[in-house]
Design a protein around this motif. Structure first.
Motif, PDB file in Angstrom:
ATOM      1  N   PHE A   2       0.805  -1.215   0.000  1.00 20.40           N
ATOM      2  CA  PHE A   2       0.000   0.000   0.000  1.00 20.40           C
ATOM      3  C   PHE A   2       0.841   1.269   0.000  1.00 20.40           C
ATOM      4  O   PHE A   2       0.361   2.328   0.359  1.00 20.40           O
ATOM      5  CB  PHE A   2      -0.966   0.037   1.188  1.00 20.40           C
ATOM      6  N   ASP A   3       2.123   1.190  -0.331  1.00 14.74           N
ATOM      7  CA  ASP A   3       3.016   2.348  -0.374  1.00 14.74           C
ATOM      8  C   ASP A   3       3.064   3.126   0.939  1.00 14.74           C
ATOM      9  O   ASP A   3       3.198   4.342   0.949  1.00 14.74           O
ATOM     10  CB  ASP A   3       2.625   3.285  -1.524  1.00 14.74           C
ATOM     11  N   ALA A   6       7.882   2.490   5.902  1.00 12.77           N
ATOM     12  CA  ALA A   6       8.252   1.373   6.768  1.00 12.77           C
ATOM     13  C   ALA A   6       8.099   1.716   8.240  1.00 12.77           C
ATOM     14  O   ALA A   6       7.688   0.878   9.045  1.00 12.77           O
ATOM     15  CB  ALA A   6       9.673   0.937   6.468  1.00 12.77           C
ATOM     16  N   ASP A   7       8.400   2.964   8.637  1.00 17.03           N
ATOM     17  CA  ASP A   7       8.290   3.329  10.053  1.00 17.03           C
ATOM     18  C   ASP A   7       6.841   3.344  10.515  1.00 17.03           C
ATOM     19  O   ASP A   7       6.551   3.070  11.674  1.00 17.03           O
ATOM     20  CB  ASP A   7       8.970   4.672  10.337  1.00 17.03           C
ATOM     21  N   VAL A   8       5.899   3.634   9.635  1.00 17.36           N
ATOM     22  CA  VAL A   8       4.479   3.605   9.990  1.00 17.36           C
ATOM     23  C   VAL A   8       4.025   2.172  10.191  1.00 17.36           C
ATOM     24  O   VAL A   8       3.356   1.840  11.179  1.00 17.36           O
ATOM     25  CB  VAL A   8       3.618   4.299   8.904  1.00 17.36           C
ATOM     26  N   ILE A   9       4.378   1.293   9.272  1.00 20.67           N
ATOM     27  CA  ILE A   9       3.971  -0.111   9.353  1.00 20.67           C
ATOM     28  C   ILE A   9       4.592  -0.791  10.567  1.00 20.67           C
ATOM     29  O   ILE A   9       3.934  -1.558  11.270  1.00 20.67           O
ATOM     30  CB  ILE A   9       4.347  -0.858   8.061  1.00 20.67           C
ATOM     31  N   SER A  10       5.846  -0.509  10.861  1.00 24.29           N
ATOM     32  CA  SER A  10       6.527  -1.185  11.957  1.00 24.29           C
ATOM     33  C   SER A  10       5.964  -0.822  13.327  1.00 24.29           C
ATOM     34  O   SER A  10       6.107  -1.582  14.274  1.00 24.29           O
ATOM     35  CB  SER A  10       8.019  -0.896  11.915  1.00 24.29           C
ATOM     36  N   SER A  11       5.333   0.328  13.465  1.00 26.32           N
ATOM     37  CA  SER A  11       4.801   0.733  14.761  1.00 26.32           C
ATOM     38  C   SER A  11       3.337   0.340  14.955  1.00 26.32           C
ATOM     39  O   SER A  11       2.767   0.616  16.001  1.00 26.32           O
ATOM     40  CB  SER A  11       4.960   2.239  14.947  1.00 26.32           C
ATOM     41  N   LEU A  12       2.738  -0.299  13.968  1.00 23.28           N
ATOM     42  CA  LEU A  12       1.342  -0.718  14.074  1.00 23.28           C
ATOM     43  C   LEU A  12       1.251  -2.175  14.498  1.00 23.28           C
ATOM     44  O   LEU A  12       2.055  -3.003  14.073  1.00 23.28           O
ATOM     45  CB  LEU A  12       0.623  -0.538  12.736  1.00 23.28           C
ATOM     46  N   PRO A  13       0.259  -2.511  15.339  1.00 21.76           N
ATOM     47  CA  PRO A  13       0.086  -3.904  15.715  1.00 21.76           C
ATOM     48  C   PRO A  13      -0.460  -4.723  14.544  1.00 21.76           C
ATOM     49  O   PRO A  13      -1.163  -4.194  13.683  1.00 21.76           O
ATOM     50  CB  PRO A  13      -0.930  -3.845  16.857  1.00 21.76           C
ATOM     51  N   CYS A  14      -0.117  -5.994  14.532  1.00 23.62           N
ATOM     52  CA  CYS A  14      -0.640  -6.922  13.532  1.00 23.62           C
ATOM     53  C   CYS A  14      -1.603  -7.856  14.241  1.00 23.62           C
ATOM     54  O   CYS A  14      -1.228  -8.531  15.202  1.00 23.62           O
ATOM     55  CB  CYS A  14       0.515  -7.704  12.903  1.00 23.62           C
ATOM     56  N   VAL A  15      -2.859  -7.880  13.794  1.00 24.12           N
ATOM     57  CA  VAL A  15      -3.897  -8.678  14.424  1.00 24.12           C
ATOM     58  C   VAL A  15      -4.383  -9.732  13.430  1.00 24.12           C
ATOM     59  O   VAL A  15      -4.700  -9.410  12.289  1.00 24.12           O
ATOM     60  CB  VAL A  15      -5.084  -7.787  14.873  1.00 24.12           C
ATOM     61  N   GLU A  16      -4.440 -10.976  13.890  1.00 19.73           N
ATOM     62  CA  GLU A  16      -4.915 -12.084  13.057  1.00 19.73           C
ATOM     63  C   GLU A  16      -6.038 -12.791  13.801  1.00 19.73           C
ATOM     64  O   GLU A  16      -5.886 -13.171  14.965  1.00 19.73           O
ATOM     65  CB  GLU A  16      -3.766 -13.057  12.804  1.00 19.73           C
ATOM     66  N   LEU A  17      -7.176 -12.955  13.142  1.00 20.09           N
ATOM     67  CA  LEU A  17      -8.316 -13.662  13.725  1.00 20.09           C
ATOM     68  C   LEU A  17      -8.439 -15.040  13.094  1.00 20.09           C
ATOM     69  O   LEU A  17      -8.306 -15.186  11.875  1.00 20.09           O
ATOM     70  CB  LEU A  17      -9.615 -12.894  13.495  1.00 20.09           C
ATOM     71  N   ILE A  18      -8.735 -16.017  13.922  1.00 22.22           N
ATOM     72  CA  ILE A  18      -9.030 -17.364  13.441  1.00 22.22           C
ATOM     73  C   ILE A  18     -10.491 -17.593  13.782  1.00 22.22           C
ATOM     74  O   ILE A  18     -10.836 -17.885  14.934  1.00 22.22           O
ATOM     75  CB  ILE A  18      -8.111 -18.408  14.095  1.00 22.22           C
ATOM     76  N   GLY A  19     -11.337 -17.384  12.783  1.00 15.94           N
ATOM     77  CA  GLY A  19     -12.779 -17.454  13.011  1.00 15.94           C
ATOM     78  C   GLY A  19     -13.198 -16.449  14.058  1.00 15.94           C
ATOM     79  O   GLY A  19     -12.713 -15.317  14.077  1.00 15.94           O
ATOM     80  N   ASP A  20     -14.102 -16.876  14.947  1.00 19.64           N
ATOM     81  CA  ASP A  20     -14.525 -15.994  16.040  1.00 19.64           C
ATOM     82  C   ASP A  20     -14.098 -16.555  17.396  1.00 19.64           C
ATOM     83  O   ASP A  20     -14.650 -16.197  18.428  1.00 19.64           O
ATOM     84  CB  ASP A  20     -16.041 -15.783  16.010  1.00 19.64           C
ATOM     85  N   CYS A  21     -13.071 -17.427  17.365  1.00 19.09           N
ATOM     86  CA  CYS A  21     -12.689 -18.090  18.609  1.00 19.09           C
ATOM     87  C   CYS A  21     -11.240 -17.876  19.033  1.00 19.09           C
ATOM     88  O   CYS A  21     -10.862 -18.267  20.134  1.00 19.09           O
ATOM     89  CB  CYS A  21     -12.984 -19.583  18.524  1.00 19.09           C
TER      90      CYS A  21
END
Length: 78
Positions: A2-3, A6-21
């Motif tokens: 998304f252009d 790198a400093d913006v992306i590195s300071s953001l949390p990464c959240v991954e959902l596996i279904g709703d559980c």
């Protein structure tokens, strides 16, 4: 990706959902509040609020955590 700088992306949390559980989050900075119905996580620039039922912290390291339960909502709060 998304252009974004790198400093913006590195300071953001990464959240991954596996279904709703199950939810996995990288780049957290600790738990702010914890109950069986809501967990607030410090994501640096954001607070990540997970709400649901029977929530529990399965695992947590210095940079990663895993939550399980009946996840109803995940909010990013500035």
């Amino acid at each position: 990706l998304f252009d974004l700088p790198a400093d913006v992306i590195s300071s953001l949390p990464c959240v991954e959902l596996i279904g709703d559980c199950q939810m996995l989050m990288d780049s957290h900075q600790g738990i702010l509040s914890y109950s069986r119905e809501a967990i607030d996580i410090n994501g640096g620039r954001l607070v990540v609020r997970v709400t649901g039922e029977e929530l529990e912290l399965m695992a947590m390291t210095g940079c990663e955590l895993r939550i399980r339960g009946k996840i109803r909502k995940v909010e990013m709060i500035r």
